[in-house]
Design a protein around this motif. Structure first.
Motif, PDB file in Angstrom:
ATOM      1  N   ALA A 283       0.813  -1.216   0.000  1.00  0.00           N
ATOM      2  CA  ALA A 283       0.000   0.000   0.000  1.00  0.00           C
ATOM      3  C   ALA A 283       0.846   1.265   0.000  1.00  0.00           C
ATOM      4  CB  ALA A 283      -0.934   0.005   1.209  1.00  0.00           C
ATOM      5  N   ARG A 284       2.111   1.167   0.388  1.00  0.00           N
ATOM      6  CA  ARG A 284       3.004   2.327   0.313  1.00  0.00           C
ATOM      7  C   ARG A 284       3.573   2.505  -1.091  1.00  0.00           C
ATOM      8  NH1 ARG A 284       5.934   0.391   5.352  1.00  0.00           N
ATOM      9  NH2 ARG A 284       4.769   1.263   7.108  1.00  0.00           N
ATOM     10  N   ARG A 285       3.514   1.452  -1.884  1.00  0.00           N
ATOM     11  CA  ARG A 285       4.095   1.487  -3.227  1.00  0.00           C
ATOM     12  C   ARG A 285       3.048   1.591  -4.332  1.00  0.00           C
ATOM     13  NH1 ARG A 285       9.447  -1.099  -3.223  1.00  0.00           N
ATOM     14  NH2 ARG A 285      10.026  -1.583  -1.078  1.00  0.00           N
ATOM     15  N   LEU A 286       1.825   1.186  -4.030  1.00  0.00           N
ATOM     16  CA  LEU A 286       0.815   1.034  -5.075  1.00  0.00           C
ATOM     17  C   LEU A 286      -0.564   1.367  -4.507  1.00  0.00           C
ATOM     18  CD1 LEU A 286       0.640  -2.025  -7.455  1.00  0.00           C
ATOM     19  CD2 LEU A 286      -1.353  -1.411  -6.087  1.00  0.00           C
ATOM     20  N   GLY A 287      -1.298   2.254  -5.196  1.00  0.00           N
ATOM     21  CA  GLY A 287      -2.646   2.619  -4.766  1.00  0.00           C
ATOM     22  C   GLY A 287      -3.685   2.045  -5.705  1.00  0.00           C
ATOM     23  N   LEU A 288      -4.840   1.679  -5.154  1.00  0.00           N
ATOM     24  CA  LEU A 288      -5.893   1.055  -5.953  1.00  0.00           C
ATOM     25  C   LEU A 288      -7.224   1.754  -5.731  1.00  0.00           C
ATOM     26  CD1 LEU A 288      -7.074  -1.304  -7.700  1.00  0.00           C
ATOM     27  CD2 LEU A 288      -7.421  -2.522  -5.530  1.00  0.00           C
ATOM     28  N   LEU A 289      -7.898   2.103  -6.829  1.00  0.00           N
ATOM     29  CA  LEU A 289      -9.276   2.576  -6.797  1.00  0.00           C
ATOM     30  C   LEU A 289     -10.144   1.469  -7.369  1.00  0.00           C
ATOM     31  CD1 LEU A 289     -11.303   4.860  -6.296  1.00  0.00           C
ATOM     32  CD2 LEU A 289     -10.882   5.637  -8.638  1.00  0.00           C
ATOM     33  N   PRO A 290     -10.884   0.730  -6.510  1.00  0.00           N
ATOM     34  CA  PRO A 290     -11.679  -0.401  -7.002  1.00  0.00           C
ATOM     35  C   PRO A 290     -12.832   0.052  -7.896  1.00  0.00           C
ATOM     36  CG  PRO A 290     -11.386  -0.488  -4.617  1.00  0.00           C
ATOM     37  CD  PRO A 290     -10.960   0.864  -5.062  1.00  0.00           C
TER      38      PRO A 290
ATOM     39  N   ALA B 274      -8.605  11.004   4.538  1.00  0.00           N
ATOM     40  CA  ALA B 274      -7.578  10.758   5.555  1.00  0.00           C
ATOM     41  C   ALA B 274      -7.260   9.278   5.706  1.00  0.00           C
ATOM     42  CB  ALA B 274      -8.031  11.333   6.898  1.00  0.00           C
ATOM     43  N   ARG B 275      -8.200   8.416   5.350  1.00  0.00           N
ATOM     44  CA  ARG B 275      -7.936   6.981   5.448  1.00  0.00           C
ATOM     45  C   ARG B 275      -6.829   6.532   4.495  1.00  0.00           C
ATOM     46  NH1 ARG B 275     -13.310   3.519   7.015  1.00  0.00           N
ATOM     47  NH2 ARG B 275     -13.984   4.869   8.724  1.00  0.00           N
ATOM     48  N   GLY B 276      -6.529   7.353   3.505  1.00  0.00           N
ATOM     49  CA  GLY B 276      -5.418   7.032   2.621  1.00  0.00           C
ATOM     50  C   GLY B 276      -4.068   7.069   3.316  1.00  0.00           C
ATOM     51  N   ARG B 277      -4.006   7.658   4.495  1.00  0.00           N
ATOM     52  CA  ARG B 277      -2.749   7.744   5.229  1.00  0.00           C
ATOM     53  C   ARG B 277      -2.494   6.500   6.081  1.00  0.00           C
ATOM     54  NH1 ARG B 277       0.689  10.040   3.074  1.00  0.00           N
ATOM     55  NH2 ARG B 277       1.837  10.455   4.998  1.00  0.00           N
TER      56      ARG B 277
ATOM     57  N   VAL C 194      -6.881   7.798  -2.624  1.00  0.00           N
ATOM     58  CA  VAL C 194      -5.775   7.014  -3.181  1.00  0.00           C
ATOM     59  C   VAL C 194      -4.516   7.872  -3.279  1.00  0.00           C
ATOM     60  CG1 VAL C 194      -4.979   5.728  -5.194  1.00  0.00           C
ATOM     61  CG2 VAL C 194      -7.336   5.474  -4.418  1.00  0.00           C
ATOM     62  N   LEU C 195      -4.670   9.143  -3.673  1.00  0.00           N
ATOM     63  CA  LEU C 195      -3.515  10.035  -3.771  1.00  0.00           C
ATOM     64  C   LEU C 195      -2.871  10.249  -2.398  1.00  0.00           C
ATOM     65  CD1 LEU C 195      -4.645  12.833  -6.253  1.00  0.00           C
ATOM     66  CD2 LEU C 195      -3.048  10.977  -6.660  1.00  0.00           C
ATOM     67  N   ALA C 196      -3.693  10.256  -1.357  1.00  0.00           N
ATOM     68  CA  ALA C 196      -3.161  10.478  -0.007  1.00  0.00           C
ATOM     69  C   ALA C 196      -2.226   9.353   0.431  1.00  0.00           C
ATOM     70  CB  ALA C 196      -4.314  10.634   0.989  1.00  0.00           C
ATOM     71  N   GLN C 197      -2.292   8.217  -0.245  1.00  0.00           N
ATOM     72  CA  GLN C 197      -1.346   7.138   0.062  1.00  0.00           C
ATOM     73  C   GLN C 197       0.072   7.499  -0.350  1.00  0.00           C
ATOM     74  OE1 GLN C 197      -4.376   3.649  -1.259  1.00  0.00           O
ATOM     75  NE2 GLN C 197      -2.250   3.009  -1.039  1.00  0.00           N
ATOM     76  N   GLN C 198       0.191   8.500  -1.252  1.00  0.00           N
ATOM     77  CA  GLN C 198       1.490   8.942  -1.772  1.00  0.00           C
ATOM     78  C   GLN C 198       2.258   7.808  -2.448  1.00  0.00           C
ATOM     79  OE1 GLN C 198       3.269  11.129   1.693  1.00  0.00           O
ATOM     80  NE2 GLN C 198       3.392  12.793   0.204  1.00  0.00           N
ATOM     81  N   THR C 199       1.569   7.080  -3.294  1.00  0.00           N
ATOM     82  CA  THR C 199       2.235   6.079  -4.117  1.00  0.00           C
ATOM     83  C   THR C 199       2.383   6.633  -5.528  1.00  0.00           C
ATOM     84  OG1 THR C 199       0.190   5.041  -4.879  1.00  0.00           O
ATOM     85  CG2 THR C 199       1.104   4.249  -2.794  1.00  0.00           C
TER      86      THR C 199
END
Length: 295
Positions: free
Chosen positions: A93-100, A116-119, A170-175
């Protein structure tokens, strides 16, 4: 436009194994129902890769395998030089983000709380919410145009707004790799273009590698820098730049659609024009309306 021979020559090429994300010799199945065999693809770094193909060919299944949501029966998905199955979930999840394809927000959650849950992948036992997390969430909402909605309930938003909120999360994951499963589903044409323009901006301005499943061939050609074209049964028909692989022969072969491929007058990318059922003559007038017809 490329010749038919060019498209055929580019089909089913093996991945170069030099990109951050690629899959090799996959067999994908749901329980005993095999969806694809001998499936190999590469995702060029920094590309906007679009997966296209007829219904039930395995597009979303391939994306799930790339995201580690579906374990291959055979073969492997590689991320940053290692099998993706070897990573812990938080590290993926730190390397790859997914929008189902279908995202359901918890009832009563606000836009800000959902983004905020993306963090979550960045939280640790001794590192909870920080000013950095706050800044990332704010920036993600700015980029997707939903900052002014941060206090609104997600349930109250339109389809286009909700899709932008999920993209912000998903962007908030910073992947730097984002996987999007049919991000324009259920949206009208204006909101489809809005979401795809946003994805194109992320790709061009923020240097994200995007992988999206789309149904619209012309949108795929306009926005994608790299296409993966799938046949029923999970077979790869072609991989490459849209201008190099999309031909009338390929479209008819894969989709069974007789067509012409011309240059898009706006972008110069391939534009698929289906053959008409019949041509109208200049003498054809408007359809007659009977006197007692209900309008």
């Amino acid at each position: 436009m490329p010749s038919p021979g060019d498209a055929i020559a580019s089909r089913a090429e093996s991945p170069k194994k030099q990109t951050r994300l690629y899959a090799e010799d996959l067999t994908l199945a749901y329980e005993q129902a095999v969806v694809a065999t001998d499936l190999s693809v590469e995702i060029p770094d920094g590309s906007f890769t679009v997966i296209i193909g007829p219904n039930a060919c395995g597009k979303s299944t391939l994306l799930k395998a790339l995201a580690r949501m579906l374990k291959p029966k055979t073969g492997g998905v590689h991320l940053d030089g290692k099998l993706i199955s070897s990573y812990r979930s938080r590290e993926v999840a730190r390397r790859l983000g997914l929008l189902p394809q279908t995202s359901i927000a918890p009832s009563g959650i606000t836009v800000g709380d959902l983004v905020a849950r993306g963090r979550y992948p960045h939280q640790k036992l001794l590192r909870q919410w920080s000013s950095e997390d706050e800044a990332v969430v704010t920036e993600s909402m700015k980029l997707t145009g939903v900052l002014e909605l941060s206090g609104r309930l997600v349930d109250e938003l339109s389809g286009g707004q909700r899709q932008r909120v999920w993209l912000a999360m998903v962007l908030a994951q910073q992947t730097s790799i984002l996987l999007l499963d049919e991000p324009t589903t259920f949206l009208d044409i204006a909101h489809q273009v809005e979401v795809l323009d946003l994805c194109a901006d992320l790709h061009e301005d923020k240097q994200h590698t995007l992988v999206a499943v789309l149904h619209d061939l012309n949108q795929a050609c306009r926005y994608g820098t790299h296409l993966i074209v799938m046949r029923p049964g999970g077979e790869i028909a072609a991989q490459g730049n849209p201008s190099e692989i999309i031909t009338a022969e390929l479209v008819e072969d894969v989709f069974g659609l007789p067509c012409r491929v011309i240059d898009d007058p706006e972008t110069g990318t391939p534009l698929i024009v289906p053959n008409a059922r019949k041509k109208r003559s200049e003498d054809d007038g408007p359809v007659a309306v009977h006197e007692h017809a209900t309008l």
